[in-house]
Design an enzyme around this catalytic site. Structure first.
Site: not given
Length: 306
Positions: A151, A175, A244, A247, A270, A279
């Protein structure tokens, strides 16, 4: 259309509070003002002149009108968000007993897939052979984003100590402050090594960041976005280049080559497999076929297939 003070004065108090007490950005203030002005227009046209007259039924009518006006789900969600924030403020001041917008749901937004680059476009983008320190840094960043599926926030927050060059892995904070270790190799490793050799040329003082700006401090997300877009134009890549997209291209190409959805999920960091499905262009029907074919107690007998 003139607006009664009973509607506009509480709005000005709201924006003053949000700017002074909550640090509302000028960008968000502008968006909220636009949305709330439209709502006030709607209320006045329907002879609703006080905020305490607004109930859940009126809020639903506001969203219905937005749909009739052709607004997309994201824009309707923004309108509802602005209204909820303002009505929360009125509850805080004691003007309202409850927020009537709380129980009204925004329309569901479809999950759009970002377009990935094909391998030829990746090669075209990465054909950076300049020996300028910034060009070497930029290629190292692009190679690492595509080579490790990072990211943007993960890339710019990397410190030198997070890189294990010999082992070829990175310690990444994703995240929710979740840590993971991701491998990198090939061109990503080669260009990161090239960058590490000249990193001191941009260094102005003590700085732990792996990637530096021309001022010698940690590079910003905006600077990375700008530089990648510029390289896309310079290398004559048809697609607009952004972090992005690199990625997403990593995820797509990895899945196409390996077919291992779980491994790609781990590499991307994820939490939910469903996010990785989006994705990588997979749909539930495909997964169901894999499940039916692979799971020992899910395989149907020949008689059931007829």
């Amino acid at each position: 259309m003139s607006h009664p003070a009973s509607l506009t004065e509480p709005l000005e108090l709201f924006f003053d509070y949000m700017i002074r007490e909550r640090g509302l950005s000028s960008f968000t203030e502008k968006n909220y003002r636009q949305q709330l002005d439209v709502i006030v227009d709607f209320m006045v046209s329907h002879e609703v002149t006080r905020w305490d007259q607004l109930d859940a039924s009126w809020v639903r009518q506001i969203t219905s009108q937005a749909k009739r006006d052709g607004l997309k789900p994201g824009s309707i969600s923004l309108r509802l968000s602005a209204l909820r924030s303002f009505l929360d403020f009125l509850v805080l001041r004691g003007t309202l007993n409850a927020n009537p917008a709380k129980g009204v749901s925004a329309p569901k937004q479809g999950r759009t897939l970002p377009k990935n680059l094909d391998v030829d476009e990746i090669n075209q983008l990465m054909s950076v052979d300049e020996d300028d320190p910034l060009a070497i840094r930029d290629r190292a960043m692009m190679e690492l984003m595509y080579g490790a599926g990072l990211r943007l926030s993960e890339l710019i927050n990397l410190d030198v100590k997070d890189v294990a060059m010999r082992k070829g892995d990175l310690r990444v904070i994703g995240k929710g402050d979740k840590e993971r270790v991701v491998p990198f190799a090939g061109q990503a490793k080669e260009w990161l090594f090239n960058w590490m050799r000249i990193r001191s040329q941009l260094l102005k003082g003590p700085e732990n960041a792996l990637f530096l700006s021309k001022l010698g401090n940690r590079i910003s997300a905006r600077a990375v976005q700008k530089r990648m877009a510029e390289w896309g134009q310079k290398q004559a890549v048809n697609s607009h280049i952004n972090p992005h997209k690199l990625r997403h291209s990593f995820a797509t190409h990895m899945l196409e080559s390996s077919g291992d959805l779980r491994a790609v999920q781990e590499l991307l960091g994820h939490a939910d497999l469903s996010t990785t499905q989006v994705y990588t262009h997979l749909d539930f029907q495909h997964l169901a076929k894999v499940y039916d074919a692979a799971h020992p107690r899910a395989r149907r007998r020949k008689s059931e297939r007829k």
